[in-house]
Design a protein around this motif. Structure first.
Motif, PDB file in Angstrom:
ATOM      1  N   TYR A 109       9.496   4.264   1.165  1.00  0.00           N
ATOM      2  CA  TYR A 109       9.676   5.610   1.727  1.00  0.00           C
ATOM      3  C   TYR A 109      10.343   6.595   0.763  1.00  0.00           C
ATOM      4  CZ  TYR A 109       8.973   2.950   6.032  1.00  0.00           C
ATOM      5  OH  TYR A 109       8.456   2.141   7.013  1.00  0.00           O
ATOM      6  N   ARG A 110      11.372   6.126   0.091  1.00  0.00           N
ATOM      7  CA  ARG A 110      12.267   7.009  -0.669  1.00  0.00           C
ATOM      8  C   ARG A 110      11.493   7.854  -1.692  1.00  0.00           C
ATOM      9  NH1 ARG A 110      16.993   3.626  -2.559  1.00  0.00           N
ATOM     10  NH2 ARG A 110      15.282   2.458  -3.421  1.00  0.00           N
ATOM     11  N   GLY A 111      11.768   9.170  -1.653  1.00  0.00           N
ATOM     12  CA  GLY A 111      11.142  10.065  -2.626  1.00  0.00           C
ATOM     13  C   GLY A 111       9.732  10.486  -2.244  1.00  0.00           C
ATOM     14  N   LYS A 112       9.221   9.976  -1.121  1.00  0.00           N
ATOM     15  CA  LYS A 112       7.860  10.373  -0.717  1.00  0.00           C
ATOM     16  C   LYS A 112       7.900  11.657   0.094  1.00  0.00           C
ATOM     17  CE  LYS A 112       5.693   5.847  -0.553  1.00  0.00           C
ATOM     18  NZ  LYS A 112       5.873   5.690  -1.985  1.00  0.00           N
ATOM     19  N   LEU A 113       6.709  12.228   0.202  1.00  0.00           N
ATOM     20  CA  LEU A 113       6.528  13.444   0.978  1.00  0.00           C
ATOM     21  C   LEU A 113       5.684  13.088   2.201  1.00  0.00           C
ATOM     22  CD1 LEU A 113       6.918  16.561   0.280  1.00  0.00           C
ATOM     23  CD2 LEU A 113       4.473  16.508  -0.193  1.00  0.00           C
ATOM     24  N   ALA A 114       5.818  13.835   3.289  1.00  0.00           N
ATOM     25  CA  ALA A 114       4.937  13.571   4.442  1.00  0.00           C
ATOM     26  C   ALA A 114       4.529  14.873   5.121  1.00  0.00           C
ATOM     27  CB  ALA A 114       5.625  12.656   5.449  1.00  0.00           C
ATOM     28  N   GLY A 115       3.312  14.850   5.639  1.00  0.00           N
ATOM     29  CA  GLY A 115       2.832  15.882   6.547  1.00  0.00           C
ATOM     30  C   GLY A 115       2.561  15.195   7.878  1.00  0.00           C
ATOM     31  N   ILE A 116       3.001  15.805   8.974  1.00  0.00           N
ATOM     32  CA  ILE A 116       2.852  15.132  10.272  1.00  0.00           C
ATOM     33  C   ILE A 116       2.036  15.996  11.239  1.00  0.00           C
ATOM     34  CG2 ILE A 116       4.887  13.666  10.026  1.00  0.00           C
ATOM     35  CD1 ILE A 116       6.504  15.593  11.732  1.00  0.00           C
ATOM     36  N   LEU A 117       1.239  15.312  12.040  1.00  0.00           N
ATOM     37  CA  LEU A 117       0.366  15.968  13.016  1.00  0.00           C
ATOM     38  C   LEU A 117       0.372  15.135  14.289  1.00  0.00           C
ATOM     39  CD1 LEU A 117      -1.475  15.266  10.182  1.00  0.00           C
ATOM     40  CD2 LEU A 117      -2.753  17.160  11.090  1.00  0.00           C
ATOM     41  N   ILE A 170       0.846  -1.201   0.000  1.00  0.00           N
ATOM     42  CA  ILE A 170       0.000   0.000   0.000  1.00  0.00           C
ATOM     43  C   ILE A 170       0.882   1.253   0.000  1.00  0.00           C
ATOM     44  CG2 ILE A 170      -1.714   1.307   1.339  1.00  0.00           C
ATOM     45  CD1 ILE A 170      -2.840  -1.415   2.292  1.00  0.00           C
ATOM     46  N   PHE A 171       1.940   1.257   0.818  1.00  0.00           N
ATOM     47  CA  PHE A 171       2.873   2.396   0.828  1.00  0.00           C
ATOM     48  C   PHE A 171       3.419   2.637  -0.583  1.00  0.00           C
ATOM     49  CE2 PHE A 171       4.686   3.986   5.043  1.00  0.00           C
ATOM     50  CZ  PHE A 171       3.598   3.598   5.805  1.00  0.00           C
ATOM     51  N   LEU A 172       3.810   1.549  -1.254  1.00  0.00           N
ATOM     52  CA  LEU A 172       4.435   1.685  -2.580  1.00  0.00           C
ATOM     53  C   LEU A 172       3.507   2.364  -3.586  1.00  0.00           C
ATOM     54  CD1 LEU A 172       6.284  -1.739  -3.000  1.00  0.00           C
ATOM     55  CD2 LEU A 172       7.346   0.520  -2.843  1.00  0.00           C
ATOM     56  N   GLU A 173       2.189   2.196  -3.376  1.00  0.00           N
ATOM     57  CA  GLU A 173       1.220   2.755  -4.337  1.00  0.00           C
ATOM     58  C   GLU A 173       0.977   4.242  -4.128  1.00  0.00           C
ATOM     59  OE1 GLU A 173      -2.267   0.552  -3.466  1.00  0.00           O
ATOM     60  OE2 GLU A 173      -1.521  -1.287  -4.408  1.00  0.00           O
ATOM     61  N   HIS A 174       1.542   4.820  -3.061  1.00  0.00           N
ATOM     62  CA  HIS A 174       1.208   6.209  -2.727  1.00  0.00           C
ATOM     63  C   HIS A 174       2.404   7.142  -2.878  1.00  0.00           C
ATOM     64  CE1 HIS A 174      -2.265   4.102  -1.133  1.00  0.00           C
ATOM     65  NE2 HIS A 174      -2.904   5.270  -1.216  1.00  0.00           N
ATOM     66  N   ASP A 175       2.061   8.430  -3.128  1.00  0.00           N
ATOM     67  CA  ASP A 175       3.108   9.443  -3.309  1.00  0.00           C
ATOM     68  C   ASP A 175       3.478  10.118  -2.001  1.00  0.00           C
ATOM     69  OD1 ASP A 175       2.986   9.351  -6.243  1.00  0.00           O
ATOM     70  OD2 ASP A 175       0.999  10.232  -5.964  1.00  0.00           O
ATOM     71  N   ALA A 176       2.547  10.143  -1.071  1.00  0.00           N
ATOM     72  CA  ALA A 176       2.772  10.930   0.148  1.00  0.00           C
ATOM     73  C   ALA A 176       2.038  10.310   1.323  1.00  0.00           C
ATOM     74  CB  ALA A 176       2.279  12.358  -0.071  1.00  0.00           C
ATOM     75  N   LEU A 177       2.511  10.657   2.505  1.00  0.00           N
ATOM     76  CA  LEU A 177       1.927  10.160   3.751  1.00  0.00           C
ATOM     77  C   LEU A 177       1.423  11.343   4.573  1.00  0.00           C
ATOM     78  CD1 LEU A 177       5.011   7.946   4.799  1.00  0.00           C
ATOM     79  CD2 LEU A 177       3.006   7.181   3.493  1.00  0.00           C
ATOM     80  N   ILE A 178       0.295  11.144   5.244  1.00  0.00           N
ATOM     81  CA  ILE A 178      -0.114  12.065   6.306  1.00  0.00           C
ATOM     82  C   ILE A 178      -0.255  11.199   7.552  1.00  0.00           C
ATOM     83  CG2 ILE A 178      -1.903  13.601   7.190  1.00  0.00           C
ATOM     84  CD1 ILE A 178      -2.492  14.492   4.355  1.00  0.00           C
ATOM     85  N   ILE A 179       0.532  11.520   8.579  1.00  0.00           N
ATOM     86  CA  ILE A 179       0.563  10.673   9.779  1.00  0.00           C
ATOM     87  C   ILE A 179       0.186  11.508  10.994  1.00  0.00           C
ATOM     88  CG2 ILE A 179       1.950   9.118  11.197  1.00  0.00           C
ATOM     89  CD1 ILE A 179       3.881   8.790   8.852  1.00  0.00           C
ATOM     90  N   ALA A 180      -0.836  11.047  11.720  1.00  0.00           N
ATOM     91  CA  ALA A 180      -1.194  11.657  13.004  1.00  0.00           C
ATOM     92  C   ALA A 180      -0.593  10.771  14.095  1.00  0.00           C
ATOM     93  CB  ALA A 180      -2.708  11.744  13.146  1.00  0.00           C
ATOM     94  N   SER A 181       0.352  11.332  14.821  1.00  0.00           N
ATOM     95  CA  SER A 181       1.220  10.527  15.685  1.00  0.00           C
ATOM     96  C   SER A 181       1.018  10.881  17.159  1.00  0.00           C
ATOM     97  CB  SER A 181       2.671  10.814  15.270  1.00  0.00           C
ATOM     98  OG  SER A 181       3.575  10.161  16.108  1.00  0.00           O
ATOM     99  N   PRO A 182       0.494   9.939  17.955  1.00  0.00           N
ATOM    100  CA  PRO A 182       0.407  10.214  19.395  1.00  0.00           C
ATOM    101  C   PRO A 182       1.799  10.329  20.000  1.00  0.00           C
ATOM    102  CG  PRO A 182      -0.745   8.162  18.802  1.00  0.00           C
ATOM    103  CD  PRO A 182       0.066   8.570  17.622  1.00  0.00           C
ATOM    104  N   GLU A 183       1.854  10.930  21.184  1.00  0.00           N
ATOM    105  CA  GLU A 183       3.148  11.080  21.877  1.00  0.00           C
ATOM    106  C   GLU A 183       3.167  10.152  23.087  1.00  0.00           C
ATOM    107  OE1 GLU A 183       4.960  15.106  22.542  1.00  0.00           O
ATOM    108  OE2 GLU A 183       4.471  14.606  24.603  1.00  0.00           O
ATOM    109  N   ASN A 184       4.121   9.225  23.106  1.00  0.00           N
ATOM    110  CA  ASN A 184       4.349   8.394  24.292  1.00  0.00           C
ATOM    111  C   ASN A 184       5.705   8.739  24.891  1.00  0.00           C
ATOM    112  OD1 ASN A 184       1.937   7.105  24.040  1.00  0.00           O
ATOM    113  ND2 ASN A 184       2.762   5.061  23.695  1.00  0.00           N
TER     114      ASN A 184
END
Ligand SMILES: Cc1cc2nc3c(=O)[nH]c(=O)nc-3n(C[C@H](O)[C@H](O)[C@H](O)COP(=O)(O)O)c2cc1C
Length: 207
Positions: free
Chosen positions: A116-124, A70-84
């Motif tokens: 991962y390589r070459g992808k873009l990400a937005g993080i929250l 699934i990752f390979l099929e996408h250009d970018a990630l948006i990840i909402a990341s809890p803090e532990n």
């Protein structure tokens, strides 16, 4: 311009996860911004804790193989990341670790960096606490960057997130919602431009 494919998920598997709610808000905004958006729930991709002996005897777990595809099929990630304890969750790190393992001969799309390589990400992040999980995001930024992901400079943290969402899942605070919308649009717009680039830069070595 072809639509950028955006993968959205949270670093929590909890049913009532605040970060899943935040990821859902970002998902909606990314779609409104013109992205082709997929939401995945890590609850549906359980994986054992990474262990070298397990990998040597059984290879990559089936759910890691599925999520990797699934990752390979996408250009970018948006990840909402809890803090532990001021960092990312063990769930998120374990998932990113499994997906970073090479498969087969480890060449091309079988390389550990390929998802991962070459992808873009937005993080929250979202947290019931006063920092909104913001202290964990530099760790996520470092992990993703070292895997070859370009992480947008802007990031969003929702403080006191236990009270931040309406029953329908929307963010109550318009300003916070606008910040998430801006981040989602920046991911979609930038990923769309990168899709058009004739030859994306390949500066990362396999590891
Ligand atoms: C082991 C553990 C450590 C935590 N450490 C932090 C922390 O450092 N900062 C913080 O804001 N919240 C911390 N929390 C609270 C989580 O942010 C909170 O449970 C949050 O709702 C989890 O994300 P979720 O709602 O998406 O599942 C911690 C929770 C756990 C279980």
């Amino acid at each position: 311009m072809t639509k950028a494919k955006i993968l959205v998920f949270a670093g929590s598997a909890r049913r009532d996860s605040l970060n899943k709610k935040l990821a859902r808000v970002a998902e909606r905004h990314a779609r409104e911004a013109g992205g082709e958006v997929t939401f995945v729930d890590l609850e549906e991709f359980p994986m054992p804790l990474y262990h070298g002996d397990l990998e040597a005897s059984s290879g990559m777990p089936a759910n890691a193989v599925k999520l990797r595809a699934i990752f390979l099929e996408h250009d970018a990630l948006i990840i909402a990341s809890p803090e532990n304890n001021t960092s990312v969750t063990a769930l998120l790190k374990n998932t990113l670790d499994w997906l970073s393992r090479s498969i087969g001969d480890g060449k091309g799309e079988r390389s550990g960096l390929a998802p991962y390589r070459g992808k873009l990400a937005g993080i929250l992040s979202a947290s019931p606490g006063p920092f909104g999980g913001a202290r964990g995001l530099p760790h996520l930024r470092q992990i993703l960057s070292s895997l070859g992901v370009t992480v947008l400079g802007a990031q969003v943290s929702i403080v006191r997130a236990g009270d931040a969402f309406a029953p329908d899942g929307a963010l109550k605070d318009e300003r916070e919602d606008r910040l998430v919308a801006m981040l989602a649009r920046a991911v979609v717009d930038t990923a769309s431009k990168l899709r058009e680039a004739p030859d994306p830069p390949r500066i990362m070595q396999d590891h």
